[in-house]
Write a protein that holds these residues in place. Structure first.
Motif, PDB file in Angstrom:
ATOM      1  N   SER A   3       0.838  -1.201   0.000  1.00 21.29           N
ATOM      2  CA  SER A   3       0.000   0.000   0.000  1.00 21.29           C
ATOM      3  C   SER A   3       0.874   1.252   0.000  1.00 21.29           C
ATOM      4  CB  SER A   3      -0.940   0.015   1.213  1.00 21.29           C
ATOM      5  OG  SER A   3      -0.191   0.086   2.422  1.00 21.29           O
ATOM      6  N   ILE A   4       0.369   2.300  -0.621  1.00 16.36           N
ATOM      7  CA  ILE A   4       1.116   3.557  -0.685  1.00 16.36           C
ATOM      8  C   ILE A   4       0.425   4.667   0.103  1.00 16.36           C
ATOM      9  CG2 ILE A   4       2.105   3.002  -2.928  1.00 16.36           C
ATOM     10  CD1 ILE A   4      -0.007   4.807  -4.201  1.00 16.36           C
ATOM     11  N   TRP A   5      -0.753   4.377   0.652  1.00 17.04           N
ATOM     12  CA  TRP A   5      -1.494   5.405   1.416  1.00 17.04           C
ATOM     13  C   TRP A   5      -2.528   4.717   2.276  1.00 17.04           C
ATOM     14  CZ3 TRP A   5      -6.516   7.515   1.675  1.00 17.04           C
ATOM     15  CH2 TRP A   5      -6.611   8.813   2.176  1.00 17.04           C
ATOM     16  N   ASN A   6      -2.663   5.152   3.505  1.00 20.23           N
ATOM     17  CA  ASN A   6      -3.674   4.632   4.417  1.00 20.23           C
ATOM     18  C   ASN A   6      -4.597   5.769   4.829  1.00 20.23           C
ATOM     19  OD1 ASN A   6      -2.382   2.160   4.354  1.00 20.23           O
ATOM     20  ND2 ASN A   6      -1.232   2.528   6.238  1.00 20.23           N
ATOM     21  N   GLY A   7      -5.880   5.479   4.928  1.00 20.02           N
ATOM     22  CA  GLY A   7      -6.829   6.507   5.327  1.00 20.02           C
ATOM     23  C   GLY A   7      -8.226   5.936   5.429  1.00 20.02           C
ATOM     24  N   ASN A   8      -9.205   6.785   5.182  1.00 23.49           N
ATOM     25  CA  ASN A   8     -10.603   6.384   5.274  1.00 23.49           C
ATOM     26  C   ASN A   8     -11.391   6.977   4.110  1.00 23.49           C
ATOM     27  OD1 ASN A   8     -10.928   5.139   8.211  1.00 23.49           O
ATOM     28  ND2 ASN A   8      -9.634   6.954   8.406  1.00 23.49           N
ATOM     29  N   ILE A   9     -12.429   6.265   3.698  1.00 23.67           N
ATOM     30  CA  ILE A   9     -13.410   6.823   2.780  1.00 23.67           C
ATOM     31  C   ILE A   9     -14.535   7.381   3.638  1.00 23.67           C
ATOM     32  CG2 ILE A   9     -15.065   6.349   0.955  1.00 23.67           C
ATOM     33  CD1 ILE A   9     -13.306   4.110  -0.012  1.00 23.67           C
ATOM     34  N   SER A  10     -14.780   8.686   3.495  1.00 22.16           N
ATOM     35  CA  SER A  10     -15.839   9.334   4.254  1.00 22.16           C
ATOM     36  C   SER A  10     -17.085   9.383   3.397  1.00 22.16           C
ATOM     37  CB  SER A  10     -15.399  10.747   4.666  1.00 22.16           C
ATOM     38  OG  SER A  10     -16.425  11.371   5.407  1.00 22.16           O
ATOM     39  N   PHE A  11     -18.066   8.540   3.739  1.00 22.77           N
ATOM     40  CA  PHE A  11     -19.309   8.391   2.986  1.00 22.77           C
ATOM     41  C   PHE A  11     -20.438   8.861   3.893  1.00 22.77           C
ATOM     42  CE2 PHE A  11     -22.424   5.014   1.216  1.00 22.77           C
ATOM     43  CZ  PHE A  11     -23.044   5.972   0.435  1.00 22.77           C
ATOM     44  N   GLY A  12     -20.686  10.201   3.906  1.00 23.46           N
ATOM     45  CA  GLY A  12     -21.622  10.747   4.875  1.00 23.46           C
ATOM     46  C   GLY A  12     -21.055  10.577   6.275  1.00 23.46           C
ATOM     47  N   LEU A  13     -21.824   9.928   7.144  1.00 22.60           N
ATOM     48  CA  LEU A  13     -21.351   9.633   8.495  1.00 22.60           C
ATOM     49  C   LEU A  13     -20.676   8.275   8.588  1.00 22.60           C
ATOM     50  CD1 LEU A  13     -24.376  10.980  10.585  1.00 22.60           C
ATOM     51  CD2 LEU A  13     -22.202  12.124  10.053  1.00 22.60           C
ATOM     52  N   VAL A  14     -20.600   7.572   7.464  1.00 25.46           N
ATOM     53  CA  VAL A  14     -19.958   6.264   7.427  1.00 25.46           C
ATOM     54  C   VAL A  14     -18.482   6.455   7.107  1.00 25.46           C
ATOM     55  CG1 VAL A  14     -19.908   4.002   6.326  1.00 25.46           C
ATOM     56  CG2 VAL A  14     -22.094   5.178   6.688  1.00 25.46           C
ATOM     57  N   SER A  15     -17.622   5.832   7.875  1.00 27.15           N
ATOM     58  CA  SER A  15     -16.176   5.900   7.658  1.00 27.15           C
ATOM     59  C   SER A  15     -15.669   4.496   7.343  1.00 27.15           C
ATOM     60  CB  SER A  15     -15.464   6.452   8.905  1.00 27.15           C
ATOM     61  OG  SER A  15     -14.081   6.553   8.675  1.00 27.15           O
TER      62      SER A  15
END
Length: 353
Positions: A3-15
Motif C-alpha cells: 500500500s502507498i497510502w492509508n486513510g478512510n473513505i468518508s461516505f456521509g457519516l460512514v467511515s
C-alpha cells in the motif's frame, strides 16, 4: 501488493478504513546513462550546497522556496496538522454519471482495499451502492503534498480510484484544429464509415507491446555477442493525400484483404457515388447583350453572314404570315351566325374555335 497510502473513505457519516494500492505497473525497458567514451556509469548524487557533500535520504527534508529565493522548511508534522479533513480521508463529494467525466481529466489508477475486518461491511455497502446506481463517486483527498480529486468506481469486487486533474489543469485546444476551411462530403463520410466497420472492434487483451518485444530481442542479441539482424521498420507514408476518396477505398480493400474478405458493396457504392459526383455536365452559354454592329466594307461580307441574314428574313416573314392567318380566323369566327354555334353545341358539345 504494497500500500502507498492509508486513510478512510468518508461516505456521509460512514467511515471506511482503506489502503491504497497502485493499480497499474510499468513494463518499459529502462536504460542507464553511461559515458560514451569509456562506458562508465553516470550517476546523480544529492549534494548539500553548503557542505559540498553527498546527503543520505533520511537527512533530506522539504522546503518552500519564496519568490526571492528564501527557503522555508516544511516538516511532515506541519503537513499532518493542516486543517483539512482530506489529509487522511477520501471525502466523497457527489455521485455522478461516468459520462460526465472528461477523459482528459483522468490520471493514475489505484485500488482501494478494505483495511481490517471491521471495514468489510461498509466497504461492501459502498461497492453495491455504486453498482446499483450505475454512477461513480467524486472524492477529494490529500496526497503527495497537495489536495486532489478522485473518481471511485467498481472493478470486479473491488473499488478503484482514478486520480482526476482539476478542471483548470486541462488545457483548451487553442490553435490545434486546422485553420483551413474544408468541406467533408457525404461520399467521403460513407467510405470512412465503411472503413471503420471493416476494421471492426478489438479485444484489448489481444494487443501487445511489439516495441518492447523487439527491444528485448535486441538486448538478448547484444548480451550473446551476436550482431542484430533486424531491419528497421518501414517509414510511414507522407501525410499529403492527393485523392482522399482513393485513399479511403484502398484502405477498405486492404482492411478486407487482411481479414480474408473480398471487396464489399459499400466500397463499390462509394466508388459509384464518387464517379457520379465527379461527372462534368456542360453548361449552356449565357446569352450576351447584342453588341452594336460594325460597318463592314462593301463586298466583304462572308457567305455565312449572308445566309444568316437571309434565314432571319425568312423567319420574320413566316412569323408575319402566321400572325395574319390567326387574325383572319378570329375575324371569321366572330362573323359566324349564332345559329351555327348553337348547332355545334348540340352536336358535339363543343364551341367553334
Amino acid at each position: 501488493m504494497r500500500s502507498i497510502w492509508n486513510g478512510n473513505i468518508s461516505f456521509g457519516l460512514v467511515s471506511i478504513p482503506i489502503k491504497m494500492y497502485p493499480a497499474t505497473e510499468d513494463h518499459s525497458v529502462s536504460f542507464r546513462q553511461i559515458h560514451a567514451k569509456d562506458g562508465g556509469r553516470i550517476r546523480y548524487r544529492k549534494v548539500c550546497e553548503l557542505e559540498d557533500k553527498q546527503i543520505n535520504a533520511e537527512d533530506i527534508s522539504k522546503a518552500y522556496e519564496d519568490a526571492d529565493g528564501t527557503l522555508i522548511p516544511i516538516t511532515d508534522e506541519d503537513l499532518a496538522r493542516l486543517p483539512l479533513p482530506t489529509t487522511r480521508a477520501l471525502e466523497i463529494q457527489a455521485f455522478v454519471s461516468a459520462a460526465d467525466i472528461d477523459p482528459l481529466q483522468m490520471g493514475d489508477a489505484y485500488y482501494l482495499g478494505a483495511s481490517g475486518p471491521a471495514a468489510a461491511k461498509p466497504y461492501a455497502l459502498l461497492r453495491e451502492a455504486l453498482k446499483r446506481s450505475e454512477k461513480v463517486a467524486i472524492a477529494k483527498y490529500a496526497h503527495r503534498g497537495r489536495e486532489r480529486l478522485g473518481m471511485l468506481r467498481v472493478v470486479g469486487d473491488a473499488i478503484a480510484m482514478h486520480r482526476l486533474l482539476w478542471p483548470d489543469e486541462v488545457r483548451t485546444p487553442v490553435g490545434v484544429a486546422p485553420k483551413e476551411k474544408v468541406t467533408v462530403r457525404e461520399a467521403e463520410l460513407d467510405l470512412a464509415d465503411t472503413l471503420m466497420n471493416t476494421l471492426g472492434e478489438v479485444d484489448l487483451n489481444e494487443l501487445h507491446d511489439e516495441y518492447h518485444e523487439a527491444l528485448e530481442a535486441l538486448v538478448a542479441a547484444k548480451m550473446a555477442g551476436a550482431t542484430p539482424t533486424a531491419e528497421p521498420g518501414e517509414a510511414p507514408a507522407g501525410a499529403q493525400v492527393v485523392d482522399l476518396m482513393a485513399a479511403l477505398r484502398d484502405s477498405v480493400r486492404s482492411a478486407r484483404e487482411a481479414r480474408g474478405e473480398e471487396a464489399g458493396e459499400e466500397a463499390e457504392a462509394g466508388e459509384a457515388g464518387e464517379e457520379a459526383e465527379a461527372t462534368v455536365h456542360p453548361l449552356r452559354a449565357r446569352k450576351k447583350a447584342a453588341a452594336p454592329a460594325k460597318k463592314a466594307p462593301a463586298g466583304k461580307r462572308t457567305a455565312g453572314a449572308a445566309k444568316k441574314s437571309a434565314a432571319k428574313g425568312t423567319e420574320k416573314a413566316g412569323a408575319k404570315a402566321g400572325a395574319a392567318k390567326t387574325t383572319a380566323k378570329k375575324a371569321a369566327a366572330k362573323k359566324a351566325p349564332a345559329k351555327k354555334q348553337a348547332t355545334g353545341k348540340r352536336a358535339g358539345g363543343r364551341t367553334a374555335s
